[in-house]
Design a protein around this motif. Structure first.
Motif, PDB file in Angstrom:
ATOM      1  N   ARG A  81       0.809  -1.222   0.000  1.00 55.66           N
ATOM      2  CA  ARG A  81       0.000   0.000   0.000  1.00 55.66           C
ATOM      3  C   ARG A  81       0.844   1.275   0.000  1.00 55.66           C
ATOM      4  N   GLU A  82       2.095   1.168   0.415  1.00 55.95           N
ATOM      5  CA  GLU A  82       2.961   2.349   0.369  1.00 55.95           C
ATOM      6  C   GLU A  82       3.191   2.797  -1.075  1.00 55.95           C
ATOM      7  N   THR A  83       3.189   1.840  -2.000  1.00 57.41           N
ATOM      8  CA  THR A  83       3.390   2.155  -3.419  1.00 57.41           C
ATOM      9  C   THR A  83       2.064   2.204  -4.177  1.00 57.41           C
ATOM     10  N   TRP A  84       1.173   1.285  -3.848  1.00 55.90           N
ATOM     11  CA  TRP A  84      -0.133   1.201  -4.521  1.00 55.90           C
ATOM     12  C   TRP A  84      -1.251   1.378  -3.481  1.00 55.90           C
ATOM     13  N   PRO A  85      -1.438   2.573  -2.958  1.00 54.95           N
ATOM     14  CA  PRO A  85      -2.387   2.776  -1.854  1.00 54.95           C
ATOM     15  C   PRO A  85      -3.839   2.514  -2.216  1.00 54.95           C
ATOM     16  N   GLU A  86      -4.167   2.556  -3.501  1.00 51.62           N
ATOM     17  CA  GLU A  86      -5.572   2.416  -3.893  1.00 51.62           C
ATOM     18  C   GLU A  86      -5.839   1.128  -4.667  1.00 51.62           C
ATOM     19  N   CYS A  87      -4.960   0.165  -4.481  1.00 52.78           N
ATOM     20  CA  CYS A  87      -5.170  -1.151  -5.088  1.00 52.78           C
ATOM     21  C   CYS A  87      -5.820  -2.060  -4.041  1.00 52.78           C
TER      22      CYS A  87
END
Length: 325
Positions: A81-87
Protein backbone atom coordinates in the motif's frame (compact mmCIF):
# COMPACT_ATOMS: atom_id res chain seq x y z
CA UNK A 1 -12.65 -2.68 -22.31
CA UNK A 2 -9.52 -4.56 -21.23
CA UNK A 3 -9.80 -7.44 -18.81
CA UNK A 4 -9.37 -6.80 -15.11
CA UNK A 5 -5.90 -7.90 -13.98
CA UNK A 6 -5.14 -9.57 -10.66
CA UNK A 7 -1.96 -10.80 -9.00
CA UNK A 8 -2.13 -13.76 -6.58
CA UNK A 9 0.75 -13.99 -4.07
CA UNK A 10 1.14 -17.29 -2.22
CA UNK A 11 3.71 -19.67 -0.76
CA UNK A 12 1.67 -22.74 -1.68
CA UNK A 13 2.21 -23.55 -5.37
CA UNK A 14 -0.83 -25.87 -5.33
CA UNK A 15 -3.03 -22.78 -5.24
CA UNK A 16 -1.99 -21.91 -8.77
CA UNK A 17 -4.96 -24.07 -9.77
CA UNK A 18 -7.31 -21.81 -7.79
CA UNK A 19 -5.76 -18.81 -9.52
CA UNK A 20 -6.35 -20.39 -12.92
CA UNK A 21 -9.92 -21.26 -11.99
CA UNK A 22 -10.60 -17.64 -11.00
CA UNK A 23 -9.25 -16.42 -14.34
CA UNK A 24 -11.48 -18.80 -16.27
CA UNK A 25 -14.61 -18.34 -14.16
CA UNK A 26 -14.51 -14.55 -14.19
CA UNK A 27 -12.74 -13.96 -17.53
CA UNK A 28 -9.86 -12.13 -15.87
CA UNK A 29 -6.21 -11.65 -16.63
CA UNK A 30 -4.13 -13.00 -13.78
CA UNK A 31 -0.63 -13.81 -12.57
CA UNK A 32 0.31 -16.25 -9.82
CA UNK A 33 3.49 -15.38 -7.89
CA UNK A 34 4.91 -18.31 -5.94
CA UNK A 35 7.02 -16.91 -3.08
CA UNK A 36 7.85 -20.26 -1.50
CA UNK A 37 11.49 -20.21 -0.33
CA UNK A 38 11.96 -16.85 -2.05
CA UNK A 39 13.59 -13.75 -0.60
CA UNK A 40 10.90 -11.24 0.36
CA UNK A 41 12.90 -8.12 -0.50
CA UNK A 42 13.65 -9.35 -4.01
CA UNK A 43 10.06 -10.47 -4.58
CA UNK A 44 8.43 -7.27 -3.34
CA UNK A 45 10.75 -5.03 -5.38
CA UNK A 46 10.12 -7.12 -8.47
CA UNK A 47 6.36 -6.99 -7.87
CA UNK A 48 6.23 -3.22 -7.43
CA UNK A 49 8.07 -2.66 -10.71
CA UNK A 50 5.15 -4.26 -12.54
CA UNK A 51 2.12 -2.33 -13.76
CA UNK A 52 -0.36 -1.85 -10.93
CA UNK A 53 -3.06 -4.54 -11.13
CA UNK A 54 -6.78 -4.09 -10.45
CA UNK A 55 -6.61 -6.50 -7.52
CA UNK A 56 -4.12 -8.36 -5.35
CA UNK A 57 -4.94 -11.66 -3.63
CA UNK A 58 -2.55 -12.77 -0.93
CA UNK A 59 -2.21 -15.66 1.50
CA UNK A 60 -2.45 -14.57 5.13
CA UNK A 61 0.28 -16.92 6.37
CA UNK A 62 3.46 -16.87 4.32
CA UNK A 63 5.38 -19.41 6.38
CA UNK A 64 7.42 -20.70 3.45
CA UNK A 65 9.00 -17.38 2.49
CA UNK A 66 12.74 -17.40 3.19
CA UNK A 67 12.98 -14.20 5.28
CA UNK A 68 11.81 -14.15 8.89
CA UNK A 69 10.37 -10.62 8.90
CA UNK A 70 7.40 -10.84 6.56
CA UNK A 71 5.49 -13.95 7.49
CA UNK A 72 2.01 -12.44 7.28
CA UNK A 73 0.07 -11.32 4.24
CA UNK A 74 -1.06 -8.29 6.27
CA UNK A 75 2.55 -7.10 6.56
CA UNK A 76 2.99 -7.67 2.85
CA UNK A 77 -0.25 -5.71 2.28
CA UNK A 78 0.92 -2.75 4.36
CA UNK A 79 4.15 -2.61 2.36
CA UNK A 80 2.34 -2.84 -0.99
CA UNK A 81 0.00 0.00 0.00
CA UNK A 82 2.96 2.35 0.37
CA UNK A 83 3.39 2.15 -3.42
CA UNK A 84 -0.13 1.20 -4.52
CA UNK A 85 -2.39 2.78 -1.85
CA UNK A 86 -5.57 2.42 -3.89
CA UNK A 87 -5.17 -1.15 -5.09
CA UNK A 88 -7.63 -3.52 -3.35
CA UNK A 89 -6.01 -6.39 -1.45
CA UNK A 90 -8.01 -9.53 -0.68
CA UNK A 91 -6.74 -12.08 1.82
CA UNK A 92 -7.01 -15.81 1.13
CA UNK A 93 -6.44 -18.10 4.10
CA UNK A 94 -6.69 -21.74 5.15
CA UNK A 95 -7.03 -20.86 8.83
CA UNK A 96 -10.19 -20.00 10.73
CA UNK A 97 -11.03 -16.46 9.66
CA UNK A 98 -12.23 -15.60 13.17
CA UNK A 99 -8.66 -16.10 14.46
CA UNK A 100 -7.31 -13.25 12.31
CA UNK A 101 -7.15 -10.28 14.67
CA UNK A 102 -9.01 -7.08 13.80
CA UNK A 103 -5.86 -5.01 13.27
CA UNK A 104 -4.51 -7.39 10.61
CA UNK A 105 -8.00 -7.81 9.13
CA UNK A 106 -8.29 -4.03 8.66
CA UNK A 107 -5.35 -4.07 6.23
CA UNK A 108 -7.33 -6.18 3.78
CA UNK A 109 -10.38 -5.20 1.79
CA UNK A 110 -11.85 -8.64 2.41
CA UNK A 111 -10.79 -12.02 3.76
CA UNK A 112 -11.98 -15.39 2.46
CA UNK A 113 -11.39 -19.05 3.20
CA UNK A 114 -9.49 -20.89 0.46
CA UNK A 115 -11.78 -23.90 0.92
CA UNK A 116 -14.79 -21.85 -0.25
CA UNK A 117 -13.02 -19.50 -2.63
CA UNK A 118 -15.18 -20.32 -5.68
CA UNK A 119 -18.30 -19.14 -3.82
CA UNK A 120 -16.69 -15.72 -3.40
CA UNK A 121 -15.72 -15.07 -7.02
CA UNK A 122 -18.54 -12.55 -7.57
CA UNK A 123 -17.55 -10.60 -4.45
CA UNK A 124 -13.89 -10.55 -5.49
CA UNK A 125 -14.84 -9.23 -8.93
CA UNK A 126 -17.18 -6.67 -7.38
CA UNK A 127 -14.33 -5.33 -5.25
CA UNK A 128 -11.96 -5.06 -8.23
CA UNK A 129 -14.56 -3.37 -10.45
CA UNK A 130 -15.64 -0.95 -7.72
CA UNK A 131 -12.09 0.18 -6.94
CA UNK A 132 -11.58 0.76 -10.65
CA UNK A 133 -14.71 2.95 -10.71
CA UNK A 134 -13.42 4.87 -7.70
CA UNK A 135 -10.08 5.46 -9.43
CA UNK A 136 -11.77 6.54 -12.66
CA UNK A 137 -14.12 8.91 -10.87
CA UNK A 138 -12.45 9.73 -7.58
CA UNK A 139 -14.95 11.19 -5.07
CA UNK A 140 -14.30 14.82 -4.19
CA UNK A 141 -17.15 15.14 -1.69
CA UNK A 142 -19.95 13.21 -0.02
CA UNK A 143 -22.36 13.71 -2.90
CA UNK A 144 -19.87 12.01 -5.23
CA UNK A 145 -19.90 8.93 -2.96
CA UNK A 146 -23.71 8.88 -2.94
CA UNK A 147 -23.74 9.21 -6.73
CA UNK A 148 -21.41 6.21 -7.05
CA UNK A 149 -23.80 4.35 -4.75
CA UNK A 150 -26.70 5.43 -7.01
CA UNK A 151 -28.61 6.44 -3.90
CA UNK A 152 -32.22 7.56 -4.40
CA UNK A 153 -32.76 11.27 -3.71
CA UNK A 154 -35.04 10.60 -0.76
CA UNK A 155 -32.32 8.57 1.01
CA UNK A 156 -29.47 11.00 0.51
CA UNK A 157 -30.05 13.31 3.48
CA UNK A 158 -30.17 10.42 5.93
CA UNK A 159 -27.13 8.77 4.33
CA UNK A 160 -25.18 12.02 4.62
CA UNK A 161 -26.09 12.08 8.32
CA UNK A 162 -24.77 8.63 9.13
CA UNK A 163 -21.73 8.38 6.86
CA UNK A 164 -18.60 7.85 9.01
CA UNK A 165 -16.52 10.95 9.56
CA UNK A 166 -13.59 9.53 7.60
CA UNK A 167 -15.86 9.41 4.54
CA UNK A 168 -16.91 13.04 4.95
CA UNK A 169 -13.39 14.43 5.17
CA UNK A 170 -9.88 13.80 3.85
CA UNK A 171 -10.87 13.05 0.27
CA UNK A 172 -7.21 13.09 -0.68
CA UNK A 173 -6.31 10.48 1.92
CA UNK A 174 -4.73 7.24 0.67
CA UNK A 175 -7.11 5.17 2.79
CA UNK A 176 -10.29 6.71 1.32
CA UNK A 177 -11.12 3.81 -1.01
CA UNK A 178 -10.45 1.21 1.68
CA UNK A 179 -12.72 3.09 4.11
CA UNK A 180 -15.48 3.37 1.50
CA UNK A 181 -15.18 -0.35 0.73
CA UNK A 182 -15.37 -1.39 4.38
CA UNK A 183 -18.35 0.83 5.22
CA UNK A 184 -20.46 -0.01 2.16
CA UNK A 185 -19.89 -3.77 2.31
CA UNK A 186 -19.75 -4.30 6.09
CA UNK A 187 -22.40 -1.84 7.25
CA UNK A 188 -24.53 -0.32 4.49
CA UNK A 189 -25.16 -3.57 2.58
CA UNK A 190 -24.93 -6.04 5.47
CA UNK A 191 -27.31 -4.17 7.82
CA UNK A 192 -30.94 -3.75 6.79
CA UNK A 193 -31.92 -0.11 6.85
CA UNK A 194 -31.51 1.51 3.47
CA UNK A 195 -31.12 -1.66 1.45
CA UNK A 196 -32.64 -5.03 2.34
CA UNK A 197 -31.78 -8.56 1.30
CA UNK A 198 -34.20 -11.02 -0.28
CA UNK A 199 -35.54 -12.37 3.04
CA UNK A 200 -36.16 -8.91 4.44
CA UNK A 201 -37.81 -7.57 1.27
CA UNK A 202 -40.09 -10.61 1.06
CA UNK A 203 -41.07 -10.14 4.71
CA UNK A 204 -41.79 -6.43 4.17
CA UNK A 205 -44.09 -7.45 1.30
CA UNK A 206 -45.83 -10.08 3.45
CA UNK A 207 -44.39 -12.93 1.39
CA UNK A 208 -42.26 -16.01 1.89
CA UNK A 209 -38.68 -15.61 0.74
CA UNK A 210 -39.06 -18.10 -2.14
CA UNK A 211 -42.27 -16.44 -3.28
CA UNK A 212 -40.57 -13.10 -3.86
CA UNK A 213 -39.27 -14.57 -7.14
CA UNK A 214 -42.84 -14.40 -8.50
CA UNK A 215 -42.81 -10.59 -8.36
CA UNK A 216 -39.08 -9.91 -8.43
CA UNK A 217 -39.12 -8.48 -11.96
CA UNK A 218 -41.50 -5.72 -10.82
CA UNK A 219 -38.82 -4.49 -8.44
CA UNK A 220 -35.83 -4.70 -10.81
CA UNK A 221 -35.27 -0.94 -10.71
CA UNK A 222 -35.05 -1.06 -6.91
CA UNK A 223 -32.09 -3.45 -6.89
CA UNK A 224 -28.87 -1.90 -5.59
CA UNK A 225 -26.43 -1.47 -8.49
CA UNK A 226 -23.95 1.03 -7.08
CA UNK A 227 -20.32 0.40 -6.17
CA UNK A 228 -19.70 -2.92 -4.39
CA UNK A 229 -23.00 -4.37 -5.60
CA UNK A 230 -22.59 -8.14 -5.64
CA UNK A 231 -24.67 -10.72 -7.50
CA UNK A 232 -24.07 -13.23 -4.69
CA UNK A 233 -25.52 -10.80 -2.11
CA UNK A 234 -28.35 -8.96 -3.84
CA UNK A 235 -30.10 -6.16 -1.97
CA UNK A 236 -32.90 -3.73 -2.81
CA UNK A 237 -33.49 -0.09 -1.84
CA UNK A 238 -36.42 -0.17 0.58
CA UNK A 239 -37.61 3.31 -0.47
CA UNK A 240 -37.80 2.27 -4.13
CA UNK A 241 -39.49 -1.06 -3.33
CA UNK A 242 -42.23 0.81 -1.45
CA UNK A 243 -42.60 3.32 -4.29
CA UNK A 244 -42.96 0.54 -6.89
CA UNK A 245 -45.42 -1.25 -4.60
CA UNK A 246 -47.59 1.88 -4.42
CA UNK A 247 -47.51 2.21 -8.21
CA UNK A 248 -48.72 -1.36 -8.66
CA UNK A 249 -51.21 -1.66 -5.79
CA UNK A 250 -53.55 1.31 -5.45
CA UNK A 251 -55.44 0.00 -2.41
CA UNK A 252 -54.64 1.52 0.98
CA UNK A 253 -52.80 -0.67 3.45
CA UNK A 254 -49.50 -1.56 5.05
CA UNK A 255 -46.71 -2.91 2.79
CA UNK A 256 -47.17 -6.50 4.00
CA UNK A 257 -50.87 -6.24 3.18
CA UNK A 258 -50.39 -4.60 -0.22
CA UNK A 259 -47.62 -7.02 -1.21
CA UNK A 260 -50.11 -9.87 -1.05
CA UNK A 261 -52.19 -8.14 -3.73
CA UNK A 262 -49.40 -8.28 -6.31
CA UNK A 263 -49.92 -10.37 -9.47
CA UNK A 264 -49.46 -14.17 -9.20
CA UNK A 265 -49.48 -14.11 -5.40
CA UNK A 266 -51.75 -16.58 -3.58
CA UNK A 267 -52.31 -17.57 0.03
CA UNK A 268 -49.59 -20.22 -0.12
CA UNK A 269 -47.07 -17.38 -0.70
CA UNK A 270 -47.96 -15.52 2.51
CA UNK A 271 -45.21 -15.20 5.12
CA UNK A 272 -45.66 -16.67 8.58
CA UNK A 273 -43.90 -16.26 11.90
CA UNK A 274 -41.20 -18.91 12.31
CA UNK A 275 -42.16 -19.42 15.96
CA UNK A 276 -45.96 -19.28 16.05
CA UNK A 277 -47.12 -19.54 12.45
CA UNK A 278 -48.94 -16.21 12.80
CA UNK A 279 -49.42 -14.05 9.74
CA UNK A 280 -47.67 -10.74 9.10
CA UNK A 281 -44.30 -11.23 10.85
CA UNK A 282 -42.86 -7.73 11.35
CA UNK A 283 -39.16 -8.50 11.58
CA UNK A 284 -36.37 -10.89 10.62
CA UNK A 285 -34.39 -12.44 13.47
CA UNK A 286 -31.67 -14.98 14.14
CA UNK A 287 -32.96 -18.23 15.61
CA UNK A 288 -30.01 -18.46 18.05
CA UNK A 289 -26.68 -16.79 18.91
CA UNK A 290 -24.55 -19.37 17.07
CA UNK A 291 -22.22 -17.84 14.49
CA UNK A 292 -23.84 -18.07 11.07
CA UNK A 293 -27.20 -18.86 12.62
CA UNK A 294 -30.25 -19.10 10.38
CA UNK A 295 -32.57 -16.06 10.16
CA UNK A 296 -36.33 -16.24 9.81
CA UNK A 297 -39.40 -13.96 9.72
CA UNK A 298 -40.88 -13.51 13.21
CA UNK A 299 -43.45 -11.54 15.11
CA UNK A 300 -41.67 -8.80 17.02
CA UNK A 301 -42.97 -10.03 20.37
CA UNK A 302 -41.22 -13.37 19.77
CA UNK A 303 -37.80 -11.68 19.59
CA UNK A 304 -35.34 -9.75 21.73
CA UNK A 305 -32.46 -7.42 20.89
CA UNK A 306 -29.39 -9.38 19.80
CA UNK A 307 -26.71 -8.79 22.47
CA UNK A 308 -23.83 -9.02 19.98
CA UNK A 309 -24.92 -6.08 17.81
CA UNK A 310 -25.10 -2.38 18.58
CA UNK A 311 -27.97 -0.25 17.37
CA UNK A 312 -27.19 2.04 14.44
CA UNK A 313 -29.19 5.13 13.49
CA UNK A 314 -31.55 4.48 10.53
CA UNK A 315 -30.74 0.76 10.49
CA UNK A 316 -32.97 -2.07 11.64
CA UNK A 317 -32.26 -3.42 15.10
CA UNK A 318 -30.69 -6.87 14.93
CA UNK A 319 -33.10 -9.25 16.65
CA UNK A 320 -32.83 -12.72 18.18
CA UNK A 321 -35.56 -15.28 18.77
CA UNK A 322 -36.59 -15.41 22.41
CA UNK A 323 -35.10 -18.42 24.20
CA UNK A 324 -37.56 -21.10 25.26
CA UNK A 325 -38.83 -20.57 28.79
Amino acid sequence: MSKLKFIWIDDDPRRRTSSDNLKKAANLSGEFIDVKSQDYEVEIKSLLKKAEPDLILIDHNLREISTGIFKKGSTFAAYIRETWPECPIVCITAEDISTVDSQKRSLYDAIFSISKISSHYSTIISIAKSFKKLRNKRPQNVMDILSLMKAPNEDRVRLMTILPQELKENFGDDSLFLNISHWIRNTFISRAGFVYDRLWIATILGLKENSFSKVEDLFAKAKYSGIFSDSSNEVWWKSEVLSILSDNVKEFGLPWEKGRLLPSISKKDYSQCYVTGEEYPETVAFIDETKGSKRAPMKLHQTISHPSYEDLLFFEEIRLMKPAE
